[in-house]
Design a protein around this motif. Structure first.
Motif: not given
Length: 411
Positions: A264-266, A271-275, A306-309, A314-317
């Motif tokens: 539901a919520k990544p 906590l650790f970043g997109f990659a 990690d610098g994105l809004e 979240i949309a990209l993830y």
């Protein structure tokens, strides 16, 4: 320079007017009348310079010798050799030799065509409509000292004849451009409206799935454990081994709840970043599937994700999750590759596999593909599907311009 009787001059001007009729753009208009103008005002080079509506830039439309002036669609007035005329500071310019005339030589001035083509004798007069300067009419000859005051007067006649027609062309071009912009804006608005509707439906379906998971799985397990606990007082003191299944059940419930919350919520993303979050999801998706799939993740983004809004990140993830899930669950892939990249102009994400391709799996994952495209559209990103690894399989690519802003997405 040309001996022209009043009657002959008038006939030439009428001919110019007839030749203008039906010309629908600046360049064809000036070229259509060039030969007739030469009967009044001989020239090697002819151009009409039209001011843009903002008054800061202009565009030159040429006939005869073609120069770099005609290749500057939005040239700044400040660098024009005839800037004084375009600004209304002088009412005409007549020069015997523009190659040596100091009025054409100034720092930052774009006067190279004068020297490249030897445009020595030159006449420039303003084109005016309702007292407003809309541009300039210019004629040049390579022979120095070829023009005189009578030629200036002939140039004014021609400019007065051309001005209303070119003013109408400019107005039509501006109206067309405004119509295109308005149509594009309406299309974007409609696309976003439909995209938001589809995403709302998808999110509602996701909420229902979470509710069913909680009801059918976690709540059922907790109810069973509660009943077990309620029986213990009636059976006397409970031995440790009787409490062990309850403890295991509680741990299993907590693990299930963590998985539901993660979906539901990544939290890993935050906590650790997109990659790292994407890497964790690939690894878990393959492990849970029980398949033997090789995978790689290459991060050349320099931390740009990690610098994105948060809404964009979240949309990209979510798009990455969907693409990875499709590759694992439907592609029958042997390899999966995830690539993160960034440049000053854009950020990109690509998930590729060497599976059986999009055409064969469309029926089963169509809604997932639509969700990816919808999420991309809502953050002004471009989503494309192409051939995957080694010329087979599927590659999902998302490109986000760094200057774009996104609409908020509720998770």
């Amino acid at each position: 320079m040309v001996e022209t009787s009043p009657v002959a001059l008038l006939n030439h001007l009428f001919s110019i007017s007839r030749l203008l009729a039906g010309q629908l753009d600046f360049r064809s208009a000036i070229r259509a009348v060039s030969t007739e103008i030469a009967q009044i005002l001989p020239h090697d080079h002819l151009d009409v310079c039209i001011l843009r509506p903002d008054g800061q830039f202009h565009t030159a439309y040429e006939s005869g010798i073609e120069t770099d002036w005609g290749n500057q669609p939005h040239a700044p007035i400040g660098s024009s050799p005839i800037r004084a005329l375009l600004k209304g500071e002088v009412d005409h310019i007549l020069t015997e030799d523009a190659c040596t005339d100091p009025r054409f030589q100034f720092v930052g001035g774009f006067n190279r065509p004068i020297h490249d083509h030897g445009l020595r004798a030159r006449i420039h007069v303003p084109m005016m409509v309702h007292g407003e300067i809309i541009g300039a009419f210019s004629a040049s000859l390579q022979r120095a000292g070829a023009y005189g005051e009578e030629d200036v007067q002939h140039a004014r006649y021609i400019a007065d004849l051309l001005s209303p027609y070119f003013f109408a062309l400019r107005a039509a071009e501006q109206a067309q451009r405004s119509a295109i912009i308005e149509a594009a804006a309406r299309a974007r608005e409609e696309g976003l409206r439909l995209g938001a509707l589809k995403l709302t439906e998808a999110l509602e379906s996701e909420r229902q799935r979470i509710g069913m998971d909680l009801h059918d799985q976690t709540l059922a397990d907790l109810t069973r454990l509660t009943r077990h606990l309620e029986r213990i007082p009636h059976d006397g003191p409970a031995p440790a081994e009787a409490l062990e299944p309850i403890a295991r059940g509680l741990h299993r419930c907590m693990q299930d709840l963590r998985q539901i919350i993660e979906q539901a919520k990544p939290s890993l993303l935050l906590l650790f970043g997109f990659a790292h979050a994407v890497e964790h999801h690939v690894d878990r998706a393959i492990r849970d599937s029980g398949q033997s799939i090789d995978w790689t993740l290459d991060d050349d983004s320099g931390g740009a994700f990690d610098g994105l809004e948060p809404t964009i990140s979240i949309a990209l993830y979510r798009i990455a999750q969907e693409a990875i899930n499709n590759a694992v669950s439907h592609a029958e892939a042997g390899r999966i590759s995830v690539q993160l990249a960034a440049s000053p102009a854009q950020i990109s994400l690509a998930v590729s596999d060497d599976g059986k391709g999009i055409a064969k799996k469309r029926a089963r994952v169509g809604s997932g593909i639509n969700n990816m495209k919808t999420r991309a559209r809502l953050i002004s990103a471009r989503c494309t599907m192409a051939t995957g690894i080694g010329g087979v399989g599927t590659s999902v690519s998302i490109v986000l311009p760094r200057a774009e802003t996104a609409l908020p997405i509720t998770e």
